[in-house]
Design a protein around this motif. Structure first.
Motif, PDB file in Angstrom:
ATOM      1  N   ALA A   1      -2.594  19.945   0.084  1.00 35.54           N
ATOM      2  CA  ALA A   1      -3.915  20.344  -0.369  1.00 35.54           C
ATOM      3  C   ALA A   1      -4.968  20.482   0.719  1.00 35.54           C
ATOM      4  CB  ALA A   1      -4.418  19.341  -1.419  1.00 35.54           C
ATOM      5  N   GLU A   2      -4.784  19.847   1.876  1.00 36.29           N
ATOM      6  CA  GLU A   2      -5.855  19.824   2.870  1.00 36.29           C
ATOM      7  C   GLU A   2      -5.658  20.884   3.952  1.00 36.29           C
ATOM      8  OE1 GLU A   2      -6.224  15.866   4.365  1.00 36.29           O
ATOM      9  OE2 GLU A   2      -7.016  15.086   2.470  1.00 36.29           O
ATOM     10  N   ASP A   3      -6.774  21.299   4.547  1.00 39.59           N
ATOM     11  CA  ASP A   3      -6.731  22.323   5.592  1.00 39.59           C
ATOM     12  C   ASP A   3      -6.028  21.805   6.847  1.00 39.59           C
ATOM     13  OD1 ASP A   3      -8.073  24.109   3.992  1.00 39.59           O
ATOM     14  OD2 ASP A   3     -10.044  23.625   4.800  1.00 39.59           O
ATOM     15  N   ARG A   4      -6.296  20.554   7.211  1.00 42.84           N
ATOM     16  CA  ARG A   4      -5.689  19.995   8.417  1.00 42.84           C
ATOM     17  C   ARG A   4      -4.241  19.607   8.146  1.00 42.84           C
ATOM     18  NH1 ARG A   4      -7.657  14.566  11.623  1.00 42.84           N
ATOM     19  NH2 ARG A   4      -6.123  14.666  13.333  1.00 42.84           N
ATOM     20  N   SER A   5      -3.343  20.015   9.026  1.00 45.96           N
ATOM     21  CA  SER A   5      -1.921  19.771   8.824  1.00 45.96           C
ATOM     22  C   SER A   5      -1.585  18.289   8.898  1.00 45.96           C
ATOM     23  CB  SER A   5      -1.109  20.523   9.884  1.00 45.96           C
ATOM     24  OG  SER A   5       0.262  20.177   9.807  1.00 45.96           O
ATOM     25  N   VAL A   6      -0.702  17.847   8.023  1.00 44.63           N
ATOM     26  CA  VAL A   6      -0.213  16.471   8.072  1.00 44.63           C
ATOM     27  C   VAL A   6       0.673  16.256   9.297  1.00 44.63           C
ATOM     28  CG1 VAL A   6       1.899  16.803   6.724  1.00 44.63           C
ATOM     29  CG2 VAL A   6       0.694  14.624   6.601  1.00 44.63           C
ATOM     30  N   PHE A   7       1.109  17.357   9.918  1.00 48.22           N
ATOM     31  CA  PHE A   7       1.955  17.278  11.105  1.00 48.22           C
ATOM     32  C   PHE A   7       1.131  17.370  12.396  1.00 48.22           C
ATOM     33  CE2 PHE A   7       4.470  19.162   7.672  1.00 48.22           C
ATOM     34  CZ  PHE A   7       5.520  18.267   7.610  1.00 48.22           C
ATOM     35  N   ASP A   8      -0.188  17.156  12.284  1.00 47.67           N
ATOM     36  CA  ASP A   8      -1.093  17.295  13.413  1.00 47.67           C
ATOM     37  C   ASP A   8      -1.127  16.023  14.269  1.00 47.67           C
ATOM     38  OD1 ASP A   8      -2.999  18.305  15.132  1.00 47.67           O
ATOM     39  OD2 ASP A   8      -4.686  17.855  13.801  1.00 47.67           O
ATOM     40  N   GLY A   9       0.028  15.586  14.744  1.00 47.81           N
ATOM     41  CA  GLY A   9       0.117  14.483  15.690  1.00 47.81           C
ATOM     42  C   GLY A   9       0.088  13.100  15.064  1.00 47.81           C
ATOM     43  N   ASP A  10       0.407  12.100  15.885  1.00 41.99           N
ATOM     44  CA  ASP A  10       0.485  10.710  15.423  1.00 41.99           C
ATOM     45  C   ASP A  10      -0.842  10.198  14.889  1.00 41.99           C
ATOM     46  OD1 ASP A  10       3.079  10.829  16.256  1.00 41.99           O
ATOM     47  OD2 ASP A  10       2.830   9.506  17.987  1.00 41.99           O
ATOM     48  N   GLU A  11      -1.944  10.611  15.525  1.00 36.69           N
ATOM     49  CA  GLU A  11      -3.248  10.099  15.104  1.00 36.69           C
ATOM     50  C   GLU A  11      -3.602  10.538  13.687  1.00 36.69           C
ATOM     51  OE1 GLU A  11      -5.385   7.785  16.439  1.00 36.69           O
ATOM     52  OE2 GLU A  11      -3.564   7.470  17.611  1.00 36.69           O
TER      53      GLU A  11
ATOM     54  N   ARG B   1       0.823  -1.217   0.000  1.00 41.19           N
ATOM     55  CA  ARG B   1       0.000   0.000   0.000  1.00 41.19           C
ATOM     56  C   ARG B   1       0.855   1.263   0.000  1.00 41.19           C
ATOM     57  NH1 ARG B   1      -4.504  -1.563  -1.840  1.00 41.19           N
ATOM     58  NH2 ARG B   1      -5.537   0.293  -1.006  1.00 41.19           N
ATOM     59  N   GLN B   2       2.093   1.163  -0.452  1.00 44.37           N
ATOM     60  CA  GLN B   2       2.995   2.314  -0.386  1.00 44.37           C
ATOM     61  C   GLN B   2       2.517   3.462  -1.277  1.00 44.37           C
ATOM     62  OE1 GLN B   2       6.972   2.210  -2.229  1.00 44.37           O
ATOM     63  NE2 GLN B   2       7.818   2.768  -0.242  1.00 44.37           N
ATOM     64  N   GLU B   3       2.151   3.154  -2.505  1.00 43.22           N
ATOM     65  CA  GLU B   3       1.708   4.189  -3.447  1.00 43.22           C
ATOM     66  C   GLU B   3       0.489   4.921  -2.909  1.00 43.22           C
ATOM     67  OE1 GLU B   3       2.429   6.317  -6.875  1.00 43.22           O
ATOM     68  OE2 GLU B   3       3.454   4.406  -6.526  1.00 43.22           O
ATOM     69  N   GLU B   4      -0.452   4.145  -2.363  1.00 43.51           N
ATOM     70  CA  GLU B   4      -1.669   4.743  -1.836  1.00 43.51           C
ATOM     71  C   GLU B   4      -1.373   5.687  -0.665  1.00 43.51           C
ATOM     72  OE1 GLU B   4      -2.781   0.949  -3.879  1.00 43.51           O
ATOM     73  OE2 GLU B   4      -1.187   1.589  -2.504  1.00 43.51           O
ATOM     74  N   LEU B   5      -0.496   5.245   0.234  1.00 43.48           N
ATOM     75  CA  LEU B   5      -0.177   6.082   1.391  1.00 43.48           C
ATOM     76  C   LEU B   5       0.589   7.330   0.969  1.00 43.48           C
ATOM     77  CD1 LEU B   5      -0.202   6.619   4.410  1.00 43.48           C
ATOM     78  CD2 LEU B   5       1.866   5.212   4.616  1.00 43.48           C
ATOM     79  N   LEU B   6       1.521   7.197   0.045  1.00 41.03           N
ATOM     80  CA  LEU B   6       2.294   8.360  -0.390  1.00 41.03           C
ATOM     81  C   LEU B   6       1.374   9.416  -0.999  1.00 41.03           C
ATOM     82  CD1 LEU B   6       4.999   9.759  -0.772  1.00 41.03           C
ATOM     83  CD2 LEU B   6       5.255   8.535  -2.934  1.00 41.03           C
ATOM     84  N   ASP B   7       0.448   8.995  -1.843  1.00 44.60           N
ATOM     85  CA  ASP B   7      -0.484   9.958  -2.443  1.00 44.60           C
ATOM     86  C   ASP B   7      -1.310  10.665  -1.378  1.00 44.60           C
ATOM     87  OD1 ASP B   7       0.320   9.536  -5.057  1.00 44.60           O
ATOM     88  OD2 ASP B   7      -1.217   8.032  -5.472  1.00 44.60           O
ATOM     89  N   LEU B   8      -1.730   9.921  -0.358  1.00 45.45           N
ATOM     90  CA  LEU B   8      -2.509  10.527   0.721  1.00 45.45           C
ATOM     91  C   LEU B   8      -1.673  11.511   1.544  1.00 45.45           C
ATOM     92  CD1 LEU B   8      -4.482   7.370   1.863  1.00 45.45           C
ATOM     93  CD2 LEU B   8      -5.495   9.474   0.960  1.00 45.45           C
ATOM     94  N   LEU B   9      -0.414  11.179   1.781  1.00 43.32           N
ATOM     95  CA  LEU B   9       0.465  12.085   2.520  1.00 43.32           C
ATOM     96  C   LEU B   9       0.712  13.373   1.739  1.00 43.32           C
ATOM     97  CD1 LEU B   9       3.055   9.503   3.896  1.00 43.32           C
ATOM     98  CD2 LEU B   9       1.466  10.869   5.273  1.00 43.32           C
ATOM     99  N   TYR B  10       0.946  13.237   0.439  1.00 46.86           N
ATOM    100  CA  TYR B  10       1.119  14.428  -0.400  1.00 46.86           C
ATOM    101  C   TYR B  10      -0.146  15.288  -0.366  1.00 46.86           C
ATOM    102  CZ  TYR B  10       5.562  13.269  -2.743  1.00 46.86           C
ATOM    103  OH  TYR B  10       6.888  13.029  -3.037  1.00 46.86           O
TER     104      TYR B  10
END
Length: 237
Positions: free
Chosen positions: A127-137, A113-122
């Motif tokens: 692109a998203e309002d909520r920060s990707v650095f908003d904690g482990d959860e 599932r690497q490709e899927e996760l990488l696209d979601l992280l990007y």
């Protein structure tokens, strides 16, 4: 044929370069016989996990530019992303450590599932309002969206040694191959392509690498934007 791509989630040119490479790959006659593997490269490996700051602030401090110049650079990057059909928030994004993300990507690779996760992280980062650095959860949620077991992902993130050696090995290999910045594409360990090159350059690289087996050498495609240990090139409009 195997294509290895060294990149970082915090790198805007990696985001753009991935889209350009994928356009070339879709048009490649042997695309079904090409395996793509994503490798780790941290632009800011010394940054502490909790050291998070706005991208604009990071740019002004790192490059000594004014806030207006940093914003203009982000606007230009947004236009480059839009040209590839990618959403890009030019204001309000954060910058921080991506080490846990890289560890999680190695876990995702083991489960296909690497490709899927990488696209979601990007998407989350650019692109998203909520920060990707908003904690482990936040990372656990994205892992679940990618089709991974959330409890297993939470366990990986909680253990700082889980997949850490794999991340460091990727970074060591990048240095050995001569990668001074990202994105960095290596095709069958025969050709290297550095930067977010035009689609035509990626198409040329795929064609050349398909039938050849030689030591890695860079394909000249002119200057292309990339990110390195000192930061990302900030384009001027």
């Amino acid at each position: 044929m195997r294509v290895e791509i060294w990149s970082d989630i915090a790198c805007p040119w990696c985001y753009v370069g991935k889209a350009r490479f994928e356009k070339a790959l879709r048009a490649f006659p042997h695309r079904d016989q090409v395996e793509v593997v994503h490798r780790s490269f941290e632009l800011d490996p010394g940054r502490a996990k909790g050291d998070i700051q706005p991208v604009i602030t990071m740019l002004t401090k790192k490059y000594g530019m004014s806030e207006a110049q940093a914003e203009a650079g982000e606007d230009h990057l947004g236009a480059q992303a839009a040209a590839e059909g990618l959403p890009y928030r030019t204001r309000g994004r954060d910058h921080g450590s991506t080490f846990d993300m890289h560890r999680l990507l190695h876990f995702a690779r083991e489960h296909g599932r690497q490709e899927e996760l990488l696209d979601l992280l990007y998407r989350a980062n650019f692109a998203e309002d909520r920060s990707v650095f908003d904690g482990d959860e936040r990372l656990v949620e994205l892992a679940g969206e990618a089709g991974l077991d959330t409890e297993a992902a939470r366990t990986v993130i909680a253990d700082p040694e889980a997949y850490a050696a794999e991340v460091r090995e990727d970074e060591r290999e990048a240095a050995q191959l001569g990668a001074r910045g990202v994105p960095f594409f290596v095709l069958d360990r025969a050709y290297g392509v550095s930067g977010a090159q035009p689609v035509e350059v990626f198409a040329q690289a795929l064609t050349q690498a398909w039938g050849e087996r030689t030591p890695v050498r860079l394909i000249e495609g002119g200057d292309a934007e990339a990110c390195g240990p000192d930061g990302c090139a900030v384009p001027q409009p």
